[in-house]
Design a protein around this motif. Structure first.
Motif, PDB file in Angstrom:
ATOM      1  N   PRO A   1       0.822  -1.219   0.000  1.00  0.00           N
ATOM      2  CA  PRO A   1       0.000   0.000   0.000  1.00  0.00           C
ATOM      3  C   PRO A   1       0.854   1.267   0.000  1.00  0.00           C
ATOM      4  O   PRO A   1       1.996   1.265   0.487  1.00  0.00           O
ATOM      5  CB  PRO A   1      -0.815  -0.114   1.299  1.00  0.00           C
ATOM      6  N   SER A   2       0.296   2.345  -0.502  1.00  0.00           N
ATOM      7  CA  SER A   2       1.036   3.612  -0.590  1.00  0.00           C
ATOM      8  C   SER A   2       1.391   4.159   0.784  1.00  0.00           C
ATOM      9  O   SER A   2       2.370   4.894   0.933  1.00  0.00           O
ATOM     10  CB  SER A   2       0.229   4.643  -1.379  1.00  0.00           C
TER      11      SER A   2
ATOM     12  N   ILE B   1       6.021   4.939   0.793  1.00  0.00           N
ATOM     13  CA  ILE B   1       5.654   6.236   0.235  1.00  0.00           C
ATOM     14  C   ILE B   1       6.633   6.601  -0.873  1.00  0.00           C
ATOM     15  O   ILE B   1       7.844   6.632  -0.670  1.00  0.00           O
ATOM     16  CB  ILE B   1       5.650   7.329   1.328  1.00  0.00           C
ATOM     17  N   ILE B   2       6.087   6.854  -2.056  1.00  0.00           N
ATOM     18  CA  ILE B   2       6.883   7.264  -3.219  1.00  0.00           C
ATOM     19  C   ILE B   2       6.515   8.698  -3.559  1.00  0.00           C
ATOM     20  O   ILE B   2       5.328   9.032  -3.711  1.00  0.00           O
ATOM     21  CB  ILE B   2       6.637   6.332  -4.416  1.00  0.00           C
TER      22      ILE B   2
ATOM     23  N   ASP C   1       9.389  -3.094  -7.322  1.00  0.00           N
ATOM     24  CA  ASP C   1       9.011  -2.427  -8.569  1.00  0.00           C
ATOM     25  C   ASP C   1       8.083  -1.270  -8.206  1.00  0.00           C
ATOM     26  O   ASP C   1       6.960  -1.485  -7.741  1.00  0.00           O
ATOM     27  CB  ASP C   1       8.291  -3.431  -9.486  1.00  0.00           C
ATOM     28  N   PHE C   2       8.561  -0.041  -8.380  1.00  0.00           N
ATOM     29  CA  PHE C   2       7.773   1.109  -7.964  1.00  0.00           C
ATOM     30  C   PHE C   2       6.487   1.277  -8.782  1.00  0.00           C
ATOM     31  O   PHE C   2       5.524   1.876  -8.315  1.00  0.00           O
ATOM     32  CB  PHE C   2       8.615   2.385  -8.050  1.00  0.00           C
ATOM     33  N   ALA C   3       6.458   0.744  -9.986  1.00  0.00           N
ATOM     34  CA  ALA C   3       5.265   0.866 -10.833  1.00  0.00           C
ATOM     35  C   ALA C   3       4.130  -0.034 -10.334  1.00  0.00           C
ATOM     36  O   ALA C   3       2.974   0.379 -10.269  1.00  0.00           O
ATOM     37  CB  ALA C   3       5.603   0.534 -12.285  1.00  0.00           C
ATOM     38  N   THR C   4       4.484  -1.267  -9.958  1.00  0.00           N
ATOM     39  CA  THR C   4       3.464  -2.229  -9.515  1.00  0.00           C
ATOM     40  C   THR C   4       3.341  -2.300  -7.996  1.00  0.00           C
ATOM     41  O   THR C   4       2.390  -2.880  -7.484  1.00  0.00           O
ATOM     42  CB  THR C   4       3.806  -3.639 -10.029  1.00  0.00           C
ATOM     43  N   ARG C   5       4.331  -1.757  -7.270  1.00  0.00           N
ATOM     44  CA  ARG C   5       4.398  -1.836  -5.808  1.00  0.00           C
ATOM     45  C   ARG C   5       4.484  -3.284  -5.329  1.00  0.00           C
ATOM     46  O   ARG C   5       3.979  -3.643  -4.274  1.00  0.00           O
ATOM     47  CB  ARG C   5       3.208  -1.138  -5.148  1.00  0.00           C
TER      48      ARG C   5
END
Length: 292
Positions: free
Chosen positions: A5-6, A10-11, A97-101
């Protein structure tokens, strides 16, 4: 597969990770960790070239090359809590993977070497010596919050230590965690091997008495006399246990090397310790550049 989860990872809007402000492509496989943000520039001054420089709060980062080997130097500030942030975010940069988390299927192993300063607890360890923490001792309790803690720690020496000092049950349970064996071998000929305590504070947790008296005024004396199959506790610092423990749980290589700047037994300190630290940095860079 779990999607993180975001709120858990945290990105930032620019694609960098929350505290370090680094992007995945800015991270080298070899990472040198220092406490002092001002020390990053000193370490990076040895680099052949610098790719990027990023700064947020106490976290300063430079990535570049030394003798052709790509390296990152990062300041963590003081204390275990900042190591929890730094190592978790470094691992995420490498293995999420920051795109898919989601975790990457193929994991990237980092080499994390902390270069710090320390106070010696044995009379034969002198100011200016470099101590390699073959074992780090956590007085902070951080690793106790993570699943798998017992699988990576040395439970036998933990029990022996707590019995020897009469460990106060109000304190977090200490944990003993070994450095990566290959790094121990790499630095064996240029450092003194030791058992290093990481304390959750500079004053009371390390037995210092300014106005507040420590709960156990004899704790340091008992620490100094602890002997485990001929091995002694050599020095105090404030970050190495969390680094070694988190790295072991995550599958990274980690070690802590400290320049001795204080002799706690002789009650002596060297405030002009920068030449010693610079010599340690040069030694460590040369060793790390030799990794195949």
């Amino acid at each position: 597969m779990r999607t993180i989860p975001s709120s858990e990872l945290i990105i930032n809007d620019d694609g960098s990770i929350f505290h370090l402000h680094l992007k995945p492509e800015q991270l080298a496989d070899i990472v040198i960790l220092v406490g002092d943000p001002g020390r990053v520039a000193m370490v990076a001054s040895f680099f052949d070239k610098q790719e990027c420089s990023v700064s947020n709060r106490e976290f300063n980062t430079v990535t570049g090359t030394y003798k052709g080997k790509r390296m990152t130097v990062l300041s963590t500030g003081i204390g275990i809590g900042n190591i929890d942030i730094s190592v978790t975010e470094l691992d995420a940069l490498a293995n999420v993977d920051f795109a898919t988390r989601q975790e990457k299927t193929e994991k990237r192993q980092l080499t994390l070497v902390r270069l710090g300063t320390s106070g010696a607890l044995q009379p034969d360890i002198k100011v200016g010596d470099f101590v390699f923490a073959r074992t780090s001792v956590g007085f902070d309790g951080l690793l106790n919050y993570y699943k798998g803690r017992n699988e990576v720690c040395d439970l036998e020496i933990e029990r022996a230590f707590m019995q020897h000092v009469g460990w106060n049950e109000l304190l977090p349970k200490p944990y003993f965690i070994d450095a990566d064996r290959s790094l121990l071998e790499l630095f064996r000929d240029t450092t003194t091997e030791g058992i290093t305590i990481a304390a959750p504070g500079f004053y009371g947790p390390q037995g210092r008495w300014v106005r507040l008296e420590p709960a156990d005024a004899r704790l340091n004396e008992k620490i100094e006399s602890f002997d485990y199959h001929g091995r002694r506790i050599t020095n105090f610092e404030m970050e190495g246990s969390a680094l070694a423990g988190l790295a072991a749980l995550m599958g990274h290589k980690a070690a802590t090397i400290c320049t001795i700047i204080a002799q706690r037994v002789a009650l002596d300190v060297e405030t002009d310790y920068k030449p010693f630290v610079k010599k340690m940095v040069q030694m460590a860079l040369d060793k790390l550049a030799s990794i195949a």
